[in-house]
Each structure stands twice: as structure tokens, then as C-alpha cells.
Design a protein around this motif. Structure first.
Motif, PDB file in Angstrom:
ATOM      1  N   THR A   2     -13.469  -5.097   5.018  1.00  0.00           N
ATOM      2  CA  THR A   2     -12.236  -4.603   5.413  1.00  0.00           C
ATOM      3  C   THR A   2     -11.533  -5.631   6.187  1.00  0.00           C
ATOM      4  OG1 THR A   2     -13.084  -2.292   5.919  1.00  0.00           O
ATOM      5  CG2 THR A   2     -11.030  -3.037   6.906  1.00  0.00           C
ATOM      6  N   GLN A   3     -11.965  -6.712   6.892  1.00  0.00           N
ATOM      7  CA  GLN A   3     -11.326  -7.548   7.462  1.00  0.00           C
ATOM      8  C   GLN A   3     -10.470  -8.624   6.465  1.00  0.00           C
ATOM      9  OE1 GLN A   3     -10.560  -8.061  10.567  1.00  0.00           O
ATOM     10  NE2 GLN A   3      -9.531 -10.100  10.271  1.00  0.00           N
ATOM     11  N   ALA A   4     -11.517  -8.873   5.505  1.00  0.00           N
ATOM     12  CA  ALA A   4     -11.051  -9.650   4.313  1.00  0.00           C
ATOM     13  C   ALA A   4      -9.757  -9.193   3.791  1.00  0.00           C
ATOM     14  CB  ALA A   4     -11.872 -10.067   3.499  1.00  0.00           C
ATOM     15  N   LEU A   5     -10.032  -7.879   3.308  1.00  0.00           N
ATOM     16  CA  LEU A   5      -8.655  -7.188   2.645  1.00  0.00           C
ATOM     17  C   LEU A   5      -7.713  -7.083   3.638  1.00  0.00           C
ATOM     18  CD1 LEU A   5      -7.858  -5.341   0.457  1.00  0.00           C
ATOM     19  CD2 LEU A   5      -8.981  -3.553   1.324  1.00  0.00           C
ATOM     20  N   ALA A   6      -7.910  -6.889   5.083  1.00  0.00           N
ATOM     21  CA  ALA A   6      -6.671  -6.586   5.798  1.00  0.00           C
ATOM     22  C   ALA A   6      -5.939  -8.088   5.727  1.00  0.00           C
ATOM     23  CB  ALA A   6      -7.118  -6.286   7.276  1.00  0.00           C
ATOM     24  N   GLU A   7      -6.697  -8.972   5.745  1.00  0.00           N
ATOM     25  CA  GLU A   7      -5.738 -10.364   5.677  1.00  0.00           C
ATOM     26  C   GLU A   7      -5.029 -10.649   4.669  1.00  0.00           C
ATOM     27  OE1 GLU A   7      -8.578 -13.269   6.870  1.00  0.00           O
ATOM     28  OE2 GLU A   7      -9.219 -12.433   9.007  1.00  0.00           O
ATOM     29  N   ARG A   8      -5.540 -10.217   3.491  1.00  0.00           N
ATOM     30  CA  ARG A   8      -5.178 -10.388   1.930  1.00  0.00           C
ATOM     31  C   ARG A   8      -3.943  -9.375   2.071  1.00  0.00           C
ATOM     32  NH1 ARG A   8     -10.151 -10.810   0.047  1.00  0.00           N
ATOM     33  NH2 ARG A   8     -10.046  -8.728  -0.811  1.00  0.00           N
ATOM     34  N   LEU A   9      -3.832  -8.351   2.603  1.00  0.00           N
ATOM     35  CA  LEU A   9      -2.734  -7.238   2.468  1.00  0.00           C
ATOM     36  C   LEU A   9      -1.753  -8.001   3.455  1.00  0.00           C
ATOM     37  CD1 LEU A   9      -4.541  -3.830   2.467  1.00  0.00           C
ATOM     38  CD2 LEU A   9      -3.497  -5.243   0.398  1.00  0.00           C
ATOM     39  N   ALA A  10      -1.960  -8.316   4.571  1.00  0.00           N
ATOM     40  CA  ALA A  10      -1.218  -9.126   5.490  1.00  0.00           C
ATOM     41  C   ALA A  10      -0.280 -10.033   5.000  1.00  0.00           C
ATOM     42  CB  ALA A  10      -1.875  -9.306   6.989  1.00  0.00           C
ATOM     43  N   GLY A  11      -0.848 -10.701   4.053  1.00  0.00           N
ATOM     44  CA  GLY A  11      -0.259 -11.711   3.177  1.00  0.00           C
ATOM     45  C   GLY A  11       0.782 -11.227   2.234  1.00  0.00           C
ATOM     46  N   VAL A  12       0.457  -9.876   1.964  1.00  0.00           N
ATOM     47  CA  VAL A  12       1.488  -9.400   1.031  1.00  0.00           C
ATOM     48  C   VAL A  12       2.658  -8.686   1.807  1.00  0.00           C
ATOM     49  CG1 VAL A  12       1.802  -7.356  -0.686  1.00  0.00           C
ATOM     50  CG2 VAL A  12      -0.200  -9.007  -0.741  1.00  0.00           C
ATOM     51  N   VAL A  13       2.269  -7.796   2.905  1.00  0.00           N
ATOM     52  CA  VAL A  13       3.297  -7.002   3.553  1.00  0.00           C
ATOM     53  C   VAL A  13       3.801  -7.442   5.008  1.00  0.00           C
ATOM     54  CG1 VAL A  13       2.712  -5.019   2.365  1.00  0.00           C
ATOM     55  CG2 VAL A  13       1.600  -5.471   4.566  1.00  0.00           C
ATOM     56  N   GLY A  14       2.872  -8.314   5.485  1.00  0.00           N
ATOM     57  CA  GLY A  14       3.084  -8.977   6.704  1.00  0.00           C
ATOM     58  C   GLY A  14       2.221  -8.437   7.712  1.00  0.00           C
ATOM     59  N   ARG A  45       1.855  -0.717   4.660  1.00  0.00           N
ATOM     60  CA  ARG A  45       2.897   0.019   4.448  1.00  0.00           C
ATOM     61  C   ARG A  45       4.025  -0.908   3.807  1.00  0.00           C
ATOM     62  NH1 ARG A  45       4.342   1.939  10.602  1.00  0.00           N
ATOM     63  NH2 ARG A  45       4.515  -0.385  10.756  1.00  0.00           N
ATOM     64  N   PRO A  46       3.875  -1.049   2.633  1.00  0.00           N
ATOM     65  CA  PRO A  46       4.521  -2.051   1.809  1.00  0.00           C
ATOM     66  C   PRO A  46       6.100  -1.697   1.884  1.00  0.00           C
ATOM     67  CG  PRO A  46       3.425  -0.331   0.156  1.00  0.00           C
ATOM     68  CD  PRO A  46       2.963  -0.098   1.744  1.00  0.00           C
ATOM     69  N   ALA A  47       6.844  -2.689   1.645  1.00  0.00           N
ATOM     70  CA  ALA A  47       8.428  -2.576   1.950  1.00  0.00           C
ATOM     71  C   ALA A  47       9.128  -2.200   0.547  1.00  0.00           C
ATOM     72  CB  ALA A  47       8.888  -3.603   2.730  1.00  0.00           C
ATOM     73  N   ASP A  48       8.615  -2.341  -0.676  1.00  0.00           N
ATOM     74  CA  ASP A  48       9.226  -2.379  -1.794  1.00  0.00           C
ATOM     75  C   ASP A  48       8.094  -1.851  -2.874  1.00  0.00           C
ATOM     76  OD1 ASP A  48       8.271  -4.865  -2.627  1.00  0.00           O
ATOM     77  OD2 ASP A  48      10.174  -5.709  -1.747  1.00  0.00           O
ATOM     78  N   GLU A  49       8.530  -1.855  -4.201  1.00  0.00           N
ATOM     79  CA  GLU A  49       7.995  -1.662  -5.489  1.00  0.00           C
ATOM     80  C   GLU A  49       6.877  -2.918  -5.740  1.00  0.00           C
ATOM     81  OE1 GLU A  49       8.682  -1.271  -9.575  1.00  0.00           O
ATOM     82  OE2 GLU A  49       7.728   0.525  -9.453  1.00  0.00           O
TER      83      GLU A  49
END
Lengths: 470, 470
Positions: A2-14, A45-49
Motif C-alpha cells: 500500500t505504501q508503494a502504491l500510495a507513493e505512485r498515486l501521490a506522483g499522479v494526484v499530488g 482524489r484525482p482532479a481530472d480525467e
């Protein structure tokens, strides 16, 4: 992991939009009825499509399940995730426009709230013709995913009649449907129509083309006191034909009205008590009231000595009369935690169902352990649609057998266990009350066609045996 | 093998309803435009759902393809079978009822014609809010399968908004969906909504629950002469907001009006010629006309020296003004065999599209070999929906390149190659103009989920390479 995924997602959405703090996540995994509580690996929480697609691709690579959530106002736990799931919140997808007054359409992203959309449309003289109590929080994406209804279905239909097309992604983040900015577009299967009511299990809606209508500047309302539910059905049958533009026809039983009077301190709108009430609405204040009263006179209602009537064609009066219907939910909650049902039955069987269901509830063997009182039923809802909302006070909150008994009774009256709220997780085990094995098999085939790994959503189909999470 | 199947089917439906005589079959395998001609092993006409299921089971055992046909009024060859197919005609599924005035619903079998349904509903003061020119022959099953539109979509939506649920069978004759007699019924994926617009390729609809509305006793119509298509769009934008109950908004260009005058001998409705005309309709004769004229005055239309206006609020006058719109199709046909298109474009691009498409047609290099004249375009249609019907006279009837050029131009204007007629077989090779590869893949996945052997229908998806049969 989960930690690794969270970091990758943070790279996408901040980093601010990947939530893992249990105190913050709590607001997303508990439904607003308070009856359901889930869990999840994280909230994103993504900001756009584009971000939504990238998020879904990352989650797919991690092999996790995705639960999409809008305003978290659902009543059947359709947006409640389980431990290890990724909760994708659409609440940052909030762009609105363009509006097209000629076609009667507006474009809105999935996370736009109903209230924000109506505020946007008001200066254009337009409105979405679906309105419901959760308007400040519910999102148009969630309303589409659940095929929301409300009080204007009688005239305007449910969300499926308003959703002209959508942008949606597959669970892997690939494009599933592309929105066309067109009212009419018969080019292949309507995947948009299929997504409406699929409760977030077939695709991720990011943007919608919605049908809007001219906003009426004023309204006229009549509240009738009637000898019973069947009398209300009979009056409505006459009025639907005599008043083509009837906007709403709501049932309020005596128990509901007494509760509203007690909870709000408002005066009784009628000189006498009646077993049932019917609220009728038309557009165009004074002219509308004229048409309503003329039609009621023509139908012999005005002269009936058993019937009382209150009417309003000014904004304050209309608001006051609607209050007796609109404030039922809050009034019920003021007296306890209710069991709530969203049923529909054929008009011809509505009166019979209300009578039998009332008897079932009043004779129910268990009581509320706190109040020590026996269960009390309250019946109200959208009479024109056969949509009866049953609320029960003074029942044991944990008594699921009562829920199953009421829903089974509705099915026995050719009714639906979900008129407009959906199946969610709360009723997945009861879907077979309304749908045959062949139908469920066909739904599962469609599910497999669009989400082969079964990673999208937890609502609707009994993919797993779990009934209530957390 | 056909002989053996015919005998088994005769055992199900009776020998009179299995048709193999080429002279009789001819009426089923040729579409009414005359442009398409197919073939089939036999035509079978079941009388009820039980017979339909038994027929489908027999055909499944024989491994043949099934093409379902209603009134055979389609314009895109969706109901045209190929050699060896079984043509299943729904025309004997003609039961209507019950009607439910409270819910605003009626039950009808798939083979009921639109005219028969409206006749049935009239004494109840009700009507189906979809109307179209083929009303005497087209069936409600076919209208649902093609998501038919017509002139009232502006206010009431297409067939998808009227079809509340259906009884449908799989291609093998098993139950696919069961109709519930309910207006609101959110219990699982709406397979009914998916079947609407699927052009007979996912299931066999046998019975429908349809939304009906109060029939208006009288109507008011205004016909405006305007400086161009953009002016018509601008007036309509104003009127949609000022007149919430606007029922219809139809575009008629000058070429159409001249043709109608020439074909019918009717007088010119306006004192001057105008590039474009807009027909607006409201319910309630005199009161409706008052509202229309007040709104037009408020929008500055009445005082505009470039605009002329004709109005009617009596039955004869309304019929006369509608004649200038309704008789376009017959007037076009009186002057030749047209190329016909059913397109939609966004309102903001309608004027631009009409101008460019007109230029494309007038400058088209080939001519009609019979008349020797150059192609002439005629533009009319449902302006509120952006739905432009383009008819072209004096083009070579075999010139498919002209068709492809017009449809491509529509797609280039963010438009749809099929607003309301469907894809059928005529446009299957062009579906990719409007739908992405991902979308077509998703549609094929849904098709495989419900018809794994691909035996149902020949419309819509390019399952095979054939373009025009026979």
C-alpha cells in the motif's frame, strides 16, 4: 505494498490527495446512515480525467479493487469499500459547462454536486429536472450511477432520461465511452445508458452530458386531506389526465404529518385529520393554481365532504405546504434511528400494500431495546411512481429480519425492493426477490464483459458472500 | 434442412405463419426504401411470447441466424436478412394493455403499431409521447430496438425515456429480461435500457412497459420566416427558456418549402421568401398561442423587420401549418429518389454544417444519369435536437461516395452519423466515424456476453465484411 502504491498515486494526484490517515479516511468508509462501516487501503482524489485514468492504471498494476464514491450520500452502502480496496473519490472533478440552451444540455464532471449544478444553471433560466434531499452533497456522477429519482420523475423521468452520454473509463483506466455533445446519437449500444444504474460496477464515469429544462419562475401547490391511500390513488388517476403538466404527486400519511407537526411546531395545514394526504404541484403560480383547482372541481374533489384542501401560489405558501412533505425525513430522525425502505408497487396495489405492511410492522414481535416501544410505520413517497418510502421507528436497529420481511412483502405485491436508491450492498442478498436466475446470469455476463477481473465496485451483484462489512 | 425446420416451426405457430413462398417472402426481405434487398430461409410469425420462445429454440437447434423485424419501416436496412437466415416477424404480437393512468404507463406487445397504440390510448386521454411519420406501420418493438425519436424529443426524450422495462428473450429462446409493471425499479443493470437502441442484436423484445402522457386536446403553432439557420438557432435558444413547455421546434429551409409548395399546390404561408423557417408548437390552442406570441415579442422577434410570422391555434390551421413540415418527405419523393441522411450536429455548429454541406452537394462532381441535373440539397429536421435531415435530389442513386462524404462532414462537425434512424447495415462500415476502437471493442464484448454465437441480427456491428446484400 500500500505504501508503494500510495507513493505512485501521490506522483499522479499530488500528496495532498492520497489519504491514508485513519481519521480522515473514516469519513469515506462510513456511510451517512451510520449503519455501514467499511475500510480501505487508501483514498485517492484525482482532479481530472487524465489523473483518473492514471490512477486506475496504477491500481490495476497493483491488482487492487476500486470503489468509486461521489458525495457518499447513498442509502444502500454501494460506495462502502472493504479492507485493501482503493476508494476513488470523484469530489475534485468539479468543472461545469458548456451549457447549451438550444439543445437543452449541460456538461458536468462527475463530482459536481446537484446544488452546484443548479446554481450554475439558474442564471441561464435552466435546471436539471431531478431534485432530491441530498442535493448539497450528492454528485451528478453518483446520481447517474444509481439512476436517482426524486419528486419530479412523474413528469421528467429518472436520471436515465437526463443522462444523454458520458465519458467513462474502464477499471484499467482505458476509455470505455466517449461523450458526444449531442441530444440524439444512435451510434451503437448505449453504454452510457447501461452505466446509468450500474452502481459503479461497470465503468468509472468522469463527465456527463445532461438534459436540462427551463426553470419555472413560480409554482402552485395543493395539499389534499383524503379518506385513505386508495382515495389518493383515485384522485391522482383523474388529475394526471386532466392536468398534463402535473409536476409532482406526493403521498403523506397521517402518521407522517403528525410527526412533522410534533417535530417542527408547524400548524396543522387542514381543519380535520385524514388518513392520507396528497401534495400536487404545477408550474406557473397563480395560473397553475387555477388549472389545479379547475381540474379538482371537474373531478368532483372540491365538493367531496370528506376531503379538505389547502392551496398556495406564492413562494412562501408553496414552501410552507411542501414543508409537510420535505421535513418528514428530518422529523423521523428527530424521534430515533429508523429502518428506511425505498419500495415501489403498482398503483393498483399501493393501498393494499400500505395496509398489509402497516399491520406487519405494528404486529412485529421485537421492540426497540432502548425505547421499549413497538415498531411504528410511516408511509410517504412519490405516489405517481408507486414509490413508497416506508420508515419504521421503535424497531430494533439490528433487526435485519424486519427489513427482509418488508422487502419480501413488497415483492409479493409485484413491487420492487429498490425503487430509486439502488441495491448497493445492503440488498444484494435480496436481488433474487426481483430478478430471476436468468436475469442475474445475464447481468454477470455483462459484468464480466466490461470488468473481467471483477475489480470494480462492491455493489449490486452478489460476487462474494459478505453481507455487511466492518 | 430448411424444409425440416419449416415443418417444426409450423408445429409451433401453425402452417399459415411459416412463409416460404418467394412472392410472399419478398415483402419481408426488401426494405421500404427499395434500396436494400436481402433473402432468407423462411419467415416465421409467432402469436405470443411462448411461441416466440419455442421458435427461437428450434432455430437455435438448427444453428441458423435470426433477424427480428417489426413493421419493416427502418431506413438503414437493420431488418434486412441474408440467405439462410430466419426472419422472425413480430407483427402478430399485437396485444395492448393494461393501461395505468396513475403511473402513466401502458403495456404493449412488440408488434403493436404506433397508430394502434395511440388509438387504444385516446379514450383514456393519454398518448405515447413519441410520434413519427411511419406511425401506421412501425411497431413499438422496432421503435424501442432503434431508440426512435421524432418531433417531440425536445420535450419528452427518445424511446429510451419511454421504455420503462421489457420482456425479452435470448437468441436461444430463454428469458433474458422480465418486465416489472413499475415506473421505478433500480434492481440491477437495466438490460431493458441496453436493449433500447441495440437494433435487434442483443435480445428479442416481446412486450414493453411504456411511459404515456396526458394527451393535449389542442395545439398552437407558429411558423417563422428567418434570415438563416443561425437566426433560427438564436430564436430557439431564447424560446426554450421563455416557454418551458415548448413541444416541438422544426427547421425547414427555403428549398424544402419551395418543393412542398410545388408538390402540394398549397399557398406560401408567408408574404416573403426566407432562407430558413422555424415551426414552434405548444399545447393548449389559444392559451398556448398567447404564450408563444408573448415570448416571441419578449425576445424581440415580433418586431424584427426581417422576420415574418404565421400562427394558428385551431385544429385546421395547426394542421395546415404543420403540413409545410410534414409533407417534405413526400414532396421530395415526388421529384425523384433521394439520398436521405439522418444526422445530428451540436447546435452551435448547425448553421456552419448546413452551409458547408450545401456547398459540398452543389459542387459534387457526379450527376443524376436520368435527369442530367446536378445534386440539390434539402435541409430540415428537429432543430432543438440538432437533428438535421439532409435529402439530396438529382444525385446518382448508386453514388455511395456522396453518402460517405456527407456523413464524414457531419462527423467532422462533432456530429453523429445517426441521430435517430440507427446504424443498421447501411452505416455499419462508418461506425468508426463516431465510435473509437475501444468503444467498438466494448460493444462487441457486450454482444458476446448476450449472444455468444453471434446469431442474432445483422445490424450495427461489423461482424462480417458485407456491405449491401442481395
Amino acid at each position: 505494498m500500500t505504501q508503494a502504491l500510495a507513493e505512485r498515486l501521490a506522483g499522479v494526484v499530488g500528496p495532498d490527495h492520497v489519504l491514508v490517515d485513519p481519521a480522515v479516511v473514516e469519513g469515506y468508509v462510513r456511510d451517512w446512515t451510520g449503519r455501514w462501516r467499511g475500510d480501505c487501503a487508501l483514498v485517492v482524489r484525482p482532479a481530472d480525467e487524465g489523473q483518473t485514468a492514471a490512477v486506475l492504471a496504477e491500481v490495476a498494476a497493483a491488482g487492487l479493487r476500486v470503489v468509486v464514491q461521489g458525495g457518499n450520500t447513498g442509502l444502500v452502502a454501494g460506495g462502502v469499500p472493504e479492507a485493501g480496496d482503493v476508494l476513488l473519490s470523484t469530489t475534485r472533478l468539479t468543472r461545469i459547462g458548456p451549457v447549451n440552451p438550444v439543445a437543452g444540455t449541460v456538461v458536468a464532471e462527475a463530482g459536481v454536486t446537484l446544488a452546484a449544478l443548479q446554481d450554475f444553471l439558474r442564471p441561464h433560466g435552466l435546471e436539471l429536472p431531478v431534485d432530491l434531499a441530498a442535493r448539497e452533497s450528492c454528485t451528478v456522477g453518483g446520481m447517474a450511477a444509481t439512476n436517482a429519482g426524486g419528486i419530479r420523475v412523474l413528469q421528467q423521468g429518472m436520471m436515465r432520461s437526463q443522462v444523454l452520454s458520458v465519458d467513462a473509463l474502464t477499471v484499467d483506466g482505458r476509455p470505455l465511452v466517449r461523450m458526444h455533445p449531442l441530444v440524439k446519437d444512435n451510434t451503437g449500444y448505449s453504454l452510457s445508458a447501461l452505466l446509468v444504474g450500474s452502481e459503479g460496477t461497470l465503468g468509472v464515469i468522469t463527465r456527463l452530458l445532461l438534459r436540462v429544462v427551463a426553470r419555472s419562475a413560480s409554482r402552485a401547490v395543493v395539499l389534499l386531506g383524503l379518506p385513505g391511500v386508495q382515495a389518493a390513488v383515485d384522485v391522482l388517476a383523474e388529475m394526471r389526465v386532466r392536468v398534463p403538466q402535473l409536476r409532482a404527486a406526493e403521498l403523506v400519511d397521517d402518521a407522517c404529518l403528525r410527526l412533522v407537526l410534533a417535530a417542527t411546531g408547524e400548524p396543522d395545514p387542514l381543519p380535520r385529520r385524514h388518513p392520507a394526504h396528497l401534495v400536487l404541484e404545477l408550474a406557473d403560480g397563480p395560473a397553475g393554481l387555477d388549472r389545479l383547482l379547475t381540474a379538482l372541481a371537474g373531478a368532483g374533489v372540491t365538493d367531496d365532504p370528506l376531503i379538505d384542501l389547502a392551496a398556495a401560489d406564492d413562494a412562501a405558501g408553496v414552501r410552507r405546504l411542501w414543508g409537510y412533505r420535505d421535513r418528514i425525513t428530518e422529523s423521523v430522525s428527530a424521534f430515533g434511528v429508523p429502518h428506511k425502505f425505498d419500495l415501489s408497487v403498482p398503483a393498483a396495489r399501493t393501498a393494499e400494500f400500505v395496509e398489509r405492511c402497516g399491520a406487519l410492522v405494528r404486529e412485529w414481535p421485537t421492540r426497540d431495546p432502548l425505547s421499549g416501544r413497538s415498531p411504528r410505520p410511516f408511509f410517504f413517497g412519490h405516489l405517481g411512481d408507486g414509490n413508497v418510502h416506508v420508515n419504521i421507528l421503535d424497531a430494533d436497529p439490528r433487526d435485519d429480519a424486519l427489513d427482509d420481511a418488508v422487502l419480501t412483502l413488497a415483492a409479493q405485491h409485484d413491487g420492487s425492493i429498490s425503487a430509486e436508491h439502488g441495491i448497493g450492498r445492503a440488498k444484494a442478498h435480496l436481488l433474487r426477490l426481483n430478478r430471476t436466475g436468468d436475469e442475474v446470469a445475464a447481468m454477470l455476463a455483462v459484468k464480466r464483459a466490461l470488468d473481467p477481473d471483477g475489480r470494480l465496485g462492491r455493489a449490486l451483484l452478489p460476487f462474494d458472500g459478505a453481507r455487511r462489512p466492518g
